[in-house]
Scaffold this motif. Structure first.
Motif, PDB file in Angstrom:
ATOM      1  N   SER A  62     -10.541   2.006   1.709  1.00  0.00           N
ATOM      2  CA  SER A  62     -11.648   1.679   0.815  1.00  0.00           C
ATOM      3  C   SER A  62     -11.247   1.830  -0.648  1.00  0.00           C
ATOM      4  CB  SER A  62     -12.842   2.584   1.128  1.00  0.00           C
ATOM      5  OG  SER A  62     -13.881   2.383   0.206  1.00  0.00           O
ATOM      6  N   LEU A  63     -10.560   2.908  -0.951  1.00  0.00           N
ATOM      7  CA  LEU A  63     -10.207   3.234  -2.331  1.00  0.00           C
ATOM      8  C   LEU A  63      -9.277   2.199  -2.947  1.00  0.00           C
ATOM      9  CD1 LEU A  63     -10.378   5.481  -4.540  1.00  0.00           C
ATOM     10  CD2 LEU A  63      -8.344   6.484  -3.489  1.00  0.00           C
ATOM     11  N   LEU A  64      -8.281   1.752  -2.184  1.00  0.00           N
ATOM     12  CA  LEU A  64      -7.269   0.814  -2.694  1.00  0.00           C
ATOM     13  C   LEU A  64      -7.461  -0.607  -2.176  1.00  0.00           C
ATOM     14  CD1 LEU A  64      -4.105   3.091  -2.365  1.00  0.00           C
ATOM     15  CD2 LEU A  64      -5.626   2.810  -4.329  1.00  0.00           C
ATOM     16  N   GLN A  65      -8.577  -0.858  -1.481  1.00  0.00           N
ATOM     17  CA  GLN A  65      -8.902  -2.185  -0.950  1.00  0.00           C
ATOM     18  C   GLN A  65      -7.756  -2.724  -0.078  1.00  0.00           C
ATOM     19  OE1 GLN A  65     -10.608  -4.904  -3.899  1.00  0.00           O
ATOM     20  NE2 GLN A  65     -10.914  -3.162  -5.276  1.00  0.00           N
ATOM     21  N   LEU A  66      -7.474  -1.982   0.985  1.00  0.00           N
ATOM     22  CA  LEU A  66      -6.367  -2.338   1.867  1.00  0.00           C
ATOM     23  C   LEU A  66      -6.847  -3.197   3.027  1.00  0.00           C
ATOM     24  CD1 LEU A  66      -4.715   1.191   2.082  1.00  0.00           C
ATOM     25  CD2 LEU A  66      -4.205  -0.641   0.443  1.00  0.00           C
ATOM     26  N   ARG A  67      -5.965  -4.075   3.495  1.00  0.00           N
ATOM     27  CA  ARG A  67      -6.242  -4.830   4.721  1.00  0.00           C
ATOM     28  C   ARG A  67      -6.007  -3.966   5.950  1.00  0.00           C
ATOM     29  NH1 ARG A  67      -2.974 -10.402   3.767  1.00  0.00           N
ATOM     30  NH2 ARG A  67      -1.311  -8.874   3.462  1.00  0.00           N
TER      31      ARG A  67
END
Length: 250
Positions: free
Chosen positions: A151-156
C-alpha cells in the motif's frame, strides 16, 4: 494521479473564472464600495483558489484579479486603462499581495497534507511495533509489513525471502535511496525501477531476510514513504531475530 490532474484542472478554470465572477458581483457596488475594499475581497478569492489548487493556479488567479479589477472597477470603466494614480497603486498591490498570499496558501495546504500523512505513517509504524511485541509468530509481522509495503509504495506484488542473498536486483537502502548496480537510481525523477526491488530487513545491524517488491510502473514514492518502508522492514527483521539466527548480508 487522475485525482491530482482533475483537481489541478478545476483549479486552473477557477483561477480564470472566480476573479471574474467576484469582480462582476462588485460592479453594482462600485460607486459605494472603495476600490481598496474591493481589492481585499479579490485577494480572498485568490487565496481560495490557491488553497484549492497549486502555485500556478494561484498566480493566474492573482493576475486575473488584477486585470478584472482594472477593467470593471477603475475609471474609465470597462477599459483596460487606469487614470488615477491611487487606482494604479491598488491594482499593483492587488497583484503583488495576491501572488504572495497565494504562495503562502499553497504552502499551508501542503504542510497540512504532510502532517496528515505523517500521522498515517506513524500509525503504521506503531501498529507494527505493537504486533512485534505481542505476536508469538514473527511471520505474522512479516505478512503485515508485506501488506503495508504494498500500500505504502503502490506495489503490484511483494514477497519475503529467507536465506542467503542471490542475484543483484535494485535495492532500497536504509537511507531511502535506491541503488541499481553501483549507481544511485533517481527515484524522484524516474520512479522506482521497472523490476523487482529488494528491501532488506535488519535486526541489530544483521540481515534477517528481504522483501522483494514489484512496483507499479511510474510509481514515485516520496523519500518519506521510502524511509517508513525501511523502518517497517526492520521491524519485521526484529521480529524474526527473536526466533532464528540472523544471516550475514552478502
Amino acid at each position: 494521479m487522475v485525482r491530482r490532474i482533475t483537481r489541478d484542472g478545476i483549479a486552473m478554470v477557477a483561477a480564470l473564472a472566480v476573479p471574474l465572477a467576484v469582480t462582476s458581483l462588485l460592479v453594482p457596488l462600485r460607486s459605494h464600495f472603495s476600490n481598496t475594499n474591493a481589492a481585499l475581497v479579490l485577494v480572498v478569492a485568490v487565496v481560495a483558489v490557491a488553497a484549492f489548487g497549486n502555485r500556478l493556479a494561484g498566480a493566474i488567479a492573482a493576475l486575473s484579479a488584477a486585470i478584472w479589477f482594472d477593467f470593471f472597477l477603475t475609471l474609465p470603466y470597462e477599459r483596460f486603462t487606469i487614470t488615477r494614480s491611487a487606482d494604479v497603486t491598488t491594482a499593483v498591490l492587488l497583484l503583488v499581495v495576491g501572488l504572495a498570499v497565494s504562495q503562502l496558501a499553497v504552502r499551508a495546504r501542503r504542510l497540512e497534507v504532510i502532517a496528515i500523512t505523517d500521522a498515517g505513517y506513524l500509525a503504521q509504524i506503531h501498529d507494527t511495533a505493537e504486533l512485534v511485541q505481542s505476536a508469538a509468530n514473527p511471520h505474522a509481522v512479516v505478512e503485515q509489513v508485506r501488506g503495508q509495503l504494498s500500500s505504502l509504495l503502490q506495489l503490484r506484488g511483494c514477497r519475503f525471502e529467507y536465506g542467503t542473498l542471490m542475484g543483484h536486483p535494485p535495492r532500497l537502502e536504509q537511507d531511502g535511496t535506491v541503488l541499481s548496480g553501483r549507481t544511485r537510481w533517481d527515484v524522484d525523477r524516474l520512479g522506482l525501477p521497472a523490476e523487482e526491488v529488494e528491501l532488506r530487513a535488519y535486526a541489530n545491524g544483521r540481515f534477517c531476510g528481504r522483501f522483494m517488491m514489484d512496483p507499479v510502473p511510474g510509481t514515485v514514492p516520496s523519500l518519506q514513504a521510502r524511509l517508513v518502508a525501511v523502518t517497517l522492514a526492520n521491524q519485521a527483521g526484529a521480529a524474526l531475530n527473536t526466533t532464528r539466527p540472523a544471516i550475514d548480508s552478502a
